[in-house]
Design an enzyme around this catalytic site. Structure first.
Site, PDB file in Angstrom:
ATOM      1  N   GLY A  19      45.086  65.126  13.827  1.00  0.00           N
ATOM      2  CA  GLY A  19      45.144  64.872  12.378  1.00  0.00           C
ATOM      3  C   GLY A  19      46.530  64.849  11.763  1.00  0.00           C
ATOM      4  CG  ASN A  21      49.223  59.158  12.050  1.00  0.00           C
ATOM      5  OD1 ASN A  21      50.148  58.597  11.466  1.00  0.00           O
ATOM      6  ND2 ASN A  21      49.162  59.266  13.373  1.00  0.00           N
ATOM      7  CG  MET A  94      40.732  58.799  19.887  1.00  0.00           C
ATOM      8  SD  MET A  94      41.917  57.429  19.965  1.00  0.00           S
ATOM      9  CE  MET A  94      43.426  58.285  20.311  1.00  0.00           C
ATOM     10  CB  ILE A  96      34.996  50.865  19.878  1.00  0.00           C
ATOM     11  CG1 ILE A  96      36.244  51.093  20.736  1.00  0.00           C
ATOM     12  CG2 ILE A  96      34.864  49.386  19.508  1.00  0.00           C
ATOM     13  CD1 ILE A  96      36.231  50.403  22.069  1.00  0.00           C
ATOM     14  CG  LEU A  97      34.708  51.636  13.546  1.00  0.00           C
ATOM     15  CD1 LEU A  97      35.682  51.270  12.421  1.00  0.00           C
ATOM     16  CD2 LEU A  97      33.662  52.636  13.044  1.00  0.00           C
ATOM     17  CG  ASN A 111      43.789  51.659  14.662  1.00  0.00           C
ATOM     18  OD1 ASN A 111      43.687  52.885  14.500  1.00  0.00           O
ATOM     19  ND2 ASN A 111      43.987  51.127  15.864  1.00  0.00           N
ATOM     20  CG  HIS A 113      47.540  51.056  19.388  1.00  0.00           C
ATOM     21  ND1 HIS A 113      46.480  51.710  19.988  1.00  0.00           N
ATOM     22  CD2 HIS A 113      48.284  50.530  20.393  1.00  0.00           C
ATOM     23  CE1 HIS A 113      46.583  51.581  21.308  1.00  0.00           C
ATOM     24  NE2 HIS A 113      47.657  50.869  21.570  1.00  0.00           N
ATOM     25  CG  ASP A 149      43.982  48.887  20.002  1.00  0.00           C
ATOM     26  OD1 ASP A 149      43.637  49.417  18.934  1.00  0.00           O
ATOM     27  OD2 ASP A 149      44.005  49.508  21.090  1.00  0.00           O
ATOM     28  CD  GLU A 178      51.606  57.043  15.811  1.00  0.00           C
ATOM     29  OE1 GLU A 178      50.592  57.425  15.207  1.00  0.00           O
ATOM     30  OE2 GLU A 178      51.719  57.150  17.048  1.00  0.00           O
TER      31      GLU A 178
END
Ligand code: GAR
Length: 191
Positions: A19, A21, A94, A96-97, A111, A113, A149, A178
């Protein structure tokens, strides 16, 4: 940077782990230059430090572990609509939708990456980058589409690989970038 004068964008953050980010985006959301207001935080991992932090800091949260993600997405869609969420920021999420979920929020999911996409999609980026003796790695903020991605890039930052780099050292330097880049990417897509 300029003060944001428009109506704040109702935003959800999806996380799975540490967490950092998330914390960074929370801090950013409270600044004058932020176009976003964080109204919902979702985690698919129970006891993840990021989720604990969100819960302990008064955010509206939901944690549903991985089982039957289809039904989880259904529930999520209901909540996101109810809260009029207009932007979803994946921050170390982590899972995948589904393309159905992404379709419902087309152009509104972004997102971060830890690689210079389109290179090194997926997991274990730093290890693969070092194994291939790359000169540079970095991080990317991109729109999410139904391919992993692969959505349109919003911002990217290069990080030079050092002689005696390890995955741990490199990931630390990339994470620093990031944290600088994610807020900038949000400002970029909202102006
Ligand atoms: C970050 O490095 C992020 O870029 C990466 O997971 C880490 C999460 O750290 N995301 C991915 O690899 C997505 N495919 P955090 O939980 O401290 O923000």
């Amino acid at each position: 940077m300029k003060k944001y004068l428009g109506k704040k964008i109702s935003t959800a953050i999806f996380i799975s782990g540490r967490g950092s980010n998330l914390k960074n985006l929370i801090k950013f959301s409270k600044s004058k230059i932020s176009p976003i207001q964080i109204n919902f935080i979702f985690s698919n991992k129970k006891n993840s430090p990021g989720f604990m932090y969100a819960r302990n800091n008064g955010f509206k949260t939901l944690c549903l572990p991985n089982r039957n993600f289809m039904s989880i997405e259904k529930k999520l869609l209901q909540i996101l609509n109810k809260k009029k969420i207009k932007l979803i920021c994946l921050a170390g999420f982590m899972k995948i939708l589904s393309s159905n979920f992404i379709k419902k929020f087309r152009g509104k999911i972004i997102n971060i990456h830890p690689s210079l996409l389109p290179k090194y999609k997926g997991l274990n980026t730093h290890i693969r980058v070092l194994r291939n003796r790359e000169k540079y790695s970095g991080c990317t903020v991109h729109f999410v589409n139904s391919k992993l991605d692969s959505g349109k890039i919003i911002l990217q930052k290069k990080v030079k690989i050092r002689k005696n780099d390890t995955a741990k050292k490199l990931s630390k330097r990339i994470l620093f970038e990031e944290h600088r880049m994610y807020p900038k990417a949000i400002i970029k897509i909202s102006s």
